[in-house]
Motif scaffolding. Sequence first.
Motif, short mmCIF file in Angstrom:
data_model
loop_
_atom_site.label_atom_id
_atom_site.label_comp_id
_atom_site.label_asym_id
_atom_site.label_seq_id
_atom_site.Cartn_x
_atom_site.Cartn_y
_atom_site.Cartn_z
N GLU A 114 0.98 -1.18 -0.37
CA GLU A 114 0.24 -0.25 0.02
C GLU A 114 1.11 1.28 -0.11
O GLU A 114 1.99 1.13 0.60
CB GLU A 114 -0.87 -0.06 1.67
N ILE A 115 0.74 2.54 -0.76
CA ILE A 115 1.30 3.55 -1.01
C ILE A 115 0.48 4.64 -0.04
O ILE A 115 -1.00 5.14 -1.31
CB ILE A 115 2.16 3.30 -2.21
N ASP A 116 1.28 5.40 -0.31
CA ASP A 116 0.52 6.71 0.33
C ASP A 116 1.40 8.03 -0.46
O ASP A 116 2.70 7.87 0.26
CB ASP A 116 0.15 7.14 1.47
N LEU A 117 1.09 8.51 -1.42
CA LEU A 117 1.71 9.56 -2.62
C LEU A 117 2.32 10.58 -1.38
O LEU A 117 3.48 10.49 -1.13
CB LEU A 117 1.37 10.08 -3.40
N LYS A 118 1.10 10.73 -0.36
CA LYS A 118 2.31 12.28 0.28
C LYS A 118 2.93 11.52 1.37
O LYS A 118 3.72 12.16 1.44
CB LYS A 118 0.92 13.20 0.79
N ALA A 119 2.85 10.49 2.00
CA ALA A 119 4.06 10.11 3.14
C ALA A 119 4.98 9.71 1.49
O ALA A 119 6.19 9.35 2.45
CB ALA A 119 2.79 8.33 3.41
N LEU A 120 4.81 8.85 0.92
CA LEU A 120 6.15 8.72 0.42
C LEU A 120 6.76 10.12 -0.40
O LEU A 120 8.08 9.64 0.20
CB LEU A 120 5.66 7.67 -1.37
N GLY A 121 6.12 10.79 -0.98
CA GLY A 121 7.35 12.11 -1.44
C GLY A 121 7.66 12.76 0.46
O GLY A 121 8.87 13.16 0.12
#
Length: 178
Positions: free
Chosen positions: A82-89
Amino acid sequence: MDASSTYQDSLPVSSDALLEQLRGWGLEFTFHEHVPLRTVEDAKSVEAGLVVEGETAFRVKNLYLRDKKKRNYLVTLEQDREIDLKALGAQLGVGNLSFGSADRLMENLGIRPGAVSPLAMVSGAEKGVTFFMDAAAKTADRIYMHPLVNDRTIGMTFADLAVFFEKVDVSPTWLDLD
């Protein structure tokens, strides 16, 4: 045009040329042809026929992303992560991320949507694409990915994939996501 091998000659590097280059470098891989796969769900429908029995497989999910400064990123993760783009950024230290367009994908990685793969860094390295990869790939027996088209999948050992990165002058940034 779709992302299948039917149209590979319209790519900057064809799938056939990439596979020949891998062989020329002495890299080994398993090769599979199948129906075009556009999503992780599609891939799951054929993966039983791909994985070598007894081996730990790392099946990829790839994200072509851009930040507000128009920098391009390829992020390769385990397919079920699972990936959260905001958290990944934030984790990557690049700020807000969004998906790049199909036109930019072709311009920067030389592929079409549905065929995104770490192997696209064969073109992406020259275009300044920054590459991030899930560190879990290092522990797999074999990493499965598209060779620039979505109706083929190859499986490579981590050691052979590392040689590929070296040959195309790519230094992945390894993401510890566990």
